[in-house]
Design an enzyme around this catalytic site. Structure first.
Site, PDB file in Angstrom:
ATOM      1  N   GLU A   1      -6.958  -2.274   5.852  1.00 40.05           N
ATOM      2  CA  GLU A   1      -8.402  -2.502   5.785  1.00 40.05           C
ATOM      3  C   GLU A   1      -8.617  -3.900   5.233  1.00 40.05           C
ATOM      4  O   GLU A   1      -9.351  -4.402   6.120  1.00 40.05           O
ATOM      5  CB  GLU A   1      -9.231  -1.444   4.962  1.00 40.05           C
TER       6      GLU A   1
ATOM      7  N   LYS B   1      -3.550   6.180   0.855  1.00 44.84           N
ATOM      8  CA  LYS B   1      -4.769   5.685   0.595  1.00 44.84           C
ATOM      9  C   LYS B   1      -4.808   4.170   0.252  1.00 44.84           C
ATOM     10  O   LYS B   1      -5.474   3.346   0.858  1.00 44.84           O
ATOM     11  CB  LYS B   1      -5.749   6.329  -0.179  1.00 44.84           C
TER      12      LYS B   1
ATOM     13  N   GLY C   1     -19.401  11.786  -4.813  1.00 45.14           N
ATOM     14  CA  GLY C   1     -19.191  13.225  -5.238  1.00 45.14           C
ATOM     15  C   GLY C   1     -20.374  13.919  -4.799  1.00 45.14           C
ATOM     16  O   GLY C   1     -20.090  15.123  -3.951  1.00 45.14           O
TER      17      GLY C   1
ATOM     18  N   HIS D   1      -3.671   2.016   3.373  1.00 44.82           N
ATOM     19  CA  HIS D   1      -4.972   2.378   4.293  1.00 44.82           C
ATOM     20  C   HIS D   1      -6.075   1.008   3.962  1.00 44.82           C
ATOM     21  O   HIS D   1      -6.461   0.492   4.430  1.00 44.82           O
ATOM     22  CB  HIS D   1      -5.722   3.602   4.372  1.00 44.82           C
ATOM     23  N   ASN D   2      -6.084   1.005   2.520  1.00 49.09           N
ATOM     24  CA  ASN D   2      -7.268  -0.138   2.262  1.00 49.09           C
ATOM     25  C   ASN D   2      -6.273  -1.447   2.238  1.00 49.09           C
ATOM     26  O   ASN D   2      -7.225  -2.355   2.568  1.00 49.09           O
ATOM     27  CB  ASN D   2      -7.524   0.174   0.682  1.00 49.09           C
TER      28      ASN D   2
ATOM     29  N   ARG E   1      -9.452 -13.558   0.014  1.00 48.59           N
ATOM     30  CA  ARG E   1     -10.775 -13.086  -0.993  1.00 48.59           C
ATOM     31  C   ARG E   1     -10.837 -13.802  -2.312  1.00 48.59           C
ATOM     32  O   ARG E   1     -11.687 -14.348  -2.929  1.00 48.59           O
ATOM     33  CB  ARG E   1     -10.661 -11.655  -1.302  1.00 48.59           C
TER      34      ARG E   1
ATOM     35  N   SER F   1     -11.262   8.603   2.708  1.00 49.99           N
ATOM     36  CA  SER F   1     -11.944   7.298   3.034  1.00 49.99           C
ATOM     37  C   SER F   1     -12.992   7.528   4.171  1.00 49.99           C
ATOM     38  O   SER F   1     -12.946   8.691   4.641  1.00 49.99           O
ATOM     39  CB  SER F   1     -10.880   6.473   3.951  1.00 49.99           C
TER      40      SER F   1
HETATM   41  C1  6PG Z   1     -12.581   3.775   2.230  1.00 52.18           C
HETATM   42  C2  6PG Z   1     -12.993   2.323   1.566  1.00 52.18           C
HETATM   43  C3  6PG Z   1     -13.200   2.719   0.113  1.00 52.18           C
HETATM   44  C4  6PG Z   1     -14.036   1.309  -0.562  1.00 52.18           C
HETATM   45  C5  6PG Z   1     -12.875   0.535  -1.021  1.00 52.18           C
HETATM   46  C6  6PG Z   1     -13.568  -1.021  -1.133  1.00 52.18           C
HETATM   47  O1  6PG Z   1     -11.555   3.793   2.665  1.00 52.18           O
HETATM   48  O2  6PG Z   1     -13.587   4.295   2.233  1.00 52.18           O
HETATM   49  O3  6PG Z   1     -11.530   1.643   1.395  1.00 52.18           O
HETATM   50  O4  6PG Z   1     -12.244   3.261  -0.440  1.00 52.18           O
HETATM   51  O5  6PG Z   1     -14.807   0.871  -0.020  1.00 52.18           O
HETATM   52  O6  6PG Z   1     -12.155   0.772  -2.130  1.00 52.18           O
HETATM   53  O7  6PG Z   1     -12.668  -1.793  -1.516  1.00 52.18           O
HETATM   54  P1  6PG Z   1     -12.888  -3.202  -2.000  1.00 52.18           P
HETATM   55  O8  6PG Z   1     -14.226  -2.868  -2.997  1.00 52.18           O
HETATM   56  O9  6PG Z   1     -11.695  -3.571  -2.987  1.00 52.18           O
HETATM   57  O10 6PG Z   1     -13.244  -3.973  -1.073  1.00 52.18           O
END
Ligand code: 6PG
Length: 477
Positions: free
Chosen positions: A190, A183, A14, A186-187, A288, A128
């Site tokens: 990721e 989003k 924030g 996206h994760n 994980r 993100s």
């Molecule tokens: C982003 C990341 C962010 C965060 C993840 C980590 O896009 O900036 O994805 O949102 O670092 O939520 O996720 P975990 O803690 O589940 O690995």
């Protein structure tokens, strides 16, 4: 009020987002439940732009020009609901609440609907890029009404990262939960990207016999080619880091139990509901989870299996090249699966999401930013209704060129007992899609045998059942 935007919730995300708005010339009202954080922000960074420090929700709302735009940056879940309930009664029709947290899109849909009934726009925006992105330019995925984007979009475009061609990494994704859904995926991607990189690392270490520092160098080289991406870049940094206390590679002193906060798991849960096979992402989430089961792992270390044999030094570079091919091919499949989930979500919820635009706003700012997203952007621009990323000719050709090495790497991993769940799952997906016939026909036969669940035939329309316990004649249902 004079502030064009307000941010409430001044933890690091924030705070950095507020500073980003201020640095871009906006007057920013800032508020936090405990005022010490508000004061600290203004004291430390007050010279970066125009901040209005608000002590109470009333002061905060009064500081905002109308229609008001306030960004909530608190923990997803109940804290978000609590803040909404605190502020909504102070707002007027046409005001916009933006939730910049990692909310579940179903929560966003619920909140949007409830606030719409009170005349307030609710924008669920995926953001993100971590702390650094929030400050210097994140990728922003806002959902909500078109009207709210008209008022908010220009500001978001200003503070968002810019792709190499200068395009801002934000766009109106679609109504209600669309932004948080995108989003979430996206994760999920990721997670898959990170797991695939992890598997590549393990193979380079255990099979090729490279040290973490050498693997860092290999990743740096890969980062100059088609794998050029933020995650490869930071992986090289992490691998070359040496622990000050022990002098050992940092990666060897960190407990090997991966944590997660939920977005990857949601991606898989929702994919199951939508019937979308996201096996590569799922294996990343499971990997994980496996890593975290310390007791189970301790109780299992004696189980039989091969020990990886280190290659001769002169054989290692060729193997590293093969791993690069495998990583690239698996990465294409993981993205294919993620984009399929977005397509399915968009259909299910009537969001009309433009996949080309999603790929385009992931080109900068976000954690999965990568040169490769330029190619996905052009692929969807050329063919917006592509059934799958693998339908794109150039990706299909690249996989065709990579596949021998991809298979060799996975076969080697299996033979040597190195777990590569995401590599293997993505290859299995690829082979399933290209298969002329799948054993699903046999599954249908089994279902019909034990439960009279019926089947369809390849040669005739209709629904059929075989009288398995009788004379095995076929009846049409
Ligand atoms: C982003 C990341 C962010 C965060 C993840 C980590 O896009 O900036 O994805 O949102 O670092 O939520 O996720 P975990 O803690 O589940 O690995």
């Amino acid at each position: 009020g004079t502030a064009q935007i307000g941010v409430t919730g001044l933890a690091v995300m924030g705070r950095n987002l507020a500073r980003n708005f201020a640095r871009n010339g906006y007057t920013v009202a800032v508020h936090n439940r405990t005022t010490a954080k508000t004061d600290a922000l203004v004291e430390e960074f007050g010279d970066e732009g125009a901040f209005v420090a608000a002590r109470t929700p009333e002061e905060f709302v009064a500081a905002l020009e109308r229609p008001r735009r306030l960004v909530i940056m608190v923990k997803a879940g109940e804290p978000t609901d609590a803040v909404i309930q605190e502020f909504a009664p102070l707002l007027d029709e046409g005001d916009v609440i933006i939730d910049g947290g990692n909310a579940h899109f179903e929560d966003t849909r619920r909140r949007e609907k409830e606030l719409r009934g009170r005349g307030i726009h609710f924008v669920g925006a995926g953001i993100s890029g971590g702390e650094e992105g929030a400050l210097n330019g994140p990728s922003i995925m806002p959902g909500g009404s078109a009207e709210s984007y008209a008022s908010l979009g220009p500001m978001l475009e200003k503070i968002a990262a810019k792709a190499k061609d200068g395009t801002p990494c934000t766009t109106h994704i679609g109504p209600d939960g669309a932004g948080h859904f995108v989003k979430m995926v996206h994760n999920g991607i990721e997670y898959a990207d990170m797991q695939l990189i992890g598997e590549a690392y393990q193979l380079l270490r255990d099979v090729a016999g490279y040290s973490p520092a050498q693997i860092a160098d290999i990743f740096r080289t890969w980062n100059t080619g088609r794998l050029d991406s933020y995650l490869i870049e930071i992986t090289a940094e992490v691998l070359s880091h040496v622990d000050a206390a022990t002098g050992k590679p940092f990666v060897d002193v960190v407990l090997d139990r991966a944590e997660q906060k939920g977005t990857g798991r949601w991606t898989v849960q929702i994919a199951l509901d939508l019937g979308v096979p996201v096996s590569g992402i799922a294996e990343a989430v499971f990997a994980r989870s496996v890593s975290g089961h310390a007791d189970l792992r301790d109780a299992s270390r004696h189980l039989a299996g091969p020990t990886a044999r280190k290659l001769r030094e002169d054989e290692a570079p060729a193997f590293a090249d093969q791993v690069e091919q495998a990583l690239y091919a698996s990465k294409i499949v993981a993205y294919t699966q993620g984009f399929h989930e977005i397509t399915a979500g968009s259909e299910q919820y009537d969001w009309d999401i433009d996949l080309g635009k999603v790929a385009a706003i992931w080109r900068g700012g976000c954690i999965i930013r990568a040169a490769f997203l330029d190619r996905i952007t052009s692929a969807y621009e050329a063919q917006p209704d592509m059934p799958s990323l693998l339908s794109d000719k150039s990706f299909a050709e690249e996989i065709a060129a990579a596949q021998d090495d991809w298979r060799t790497v996975i076969a080697t991993a299996v033979a040597q007992g190195v777990p590569t769940p995401a590599f293997a799952a993505t290859l299995a997906y690829y082979d399933s899609l290209r298969a002329e016939r799948l054993p699903a026909a046999l599954t249908q036969g089994q279902r019909d045998y034990f439960g009279a669940h019926t089947y369809h035939r390849t040669d005739r329309e209709g629904t059929f059942h075989t009288l398995w316990g009788d004379d095995k004649s076929e009846v049409e249902n």
